[in-house]
Design an enzyme around this catalytic site. Sequence first.
Site: not given
Ligand code: PGA
Length: 253
Positions: A10, A12, A95, A97, A167, A173, A213
Amino acid sequence: MRRKYVIAGNWKMNKNPTEAAALIGELKPLVNDARCDVIVGVPFVDLPAALEAVKGSKIGVAAQNCHWEKSGAFTGEISAEMLKSMGVEYVIIGHSERRTYFGDTDITVQKRVRAALDAGLTVILCVGEYLEQREQGVTGEICAMQTKIALGGVSGNEMSRIIIAYEPVWAIGTGRTATAEQANEVCALIRDTVSGLYGSRTADSTIIQYGGSMNASNAAELLAQPDVDGGLIGGASLKPADFAAIVSSADNA
Ligand code: PGA
């Protein structure tokens, strides 16, 4: 037989089209022999470059959201139909976000999932709890509810085009990964939820990823868990060598 693994990046809001083509160009030889499914989720504007760049490889391309209407007065939005017409196969929906910053709710997530399936796309559906919810002990309820609402109106047959990504928001993140046990526990619970809706055969074949992460060093342990069928990877998916290392962890799990 073990479910196949699906490793999805992903990206982003990162990389312009030129950079996207370069990143995929670097990734391609590294994942050429992968046995698991490999997907890159790129910004909308990168989709044409990404679709071109993955040619001749087994890498699939995902968008990161879609609107629920086919077309109309929705300034700034992109429909599932539009994605499908370009040759996009996958779309990430729900997601955290999108839920946190852009007003996505369980109901809009449900509508997006429905539209994506109608357009012929495969969905990567994200669910997960906030830290406060985990601390209150309601992780199971939250993830079951998000899963049930998102799948409202999805038939058992259509579940072959649903990938669920667990998630935990506190792990995204942050560099703070869920432990392998925590990841497996919630992935198993989501599988139970799917079983309650569609029966155990469908649940047994549903791909449930962990995201938050995940990186080259912790992937093997997470992917060794029986109910973790892959990863949705943010930060580490922007580094071809790291992403490829996660892909090979899946192949060797
Ligand atoms: P990350 O993001 O691996 O940077 O924690 C995962 C995601 O948001 O799908």
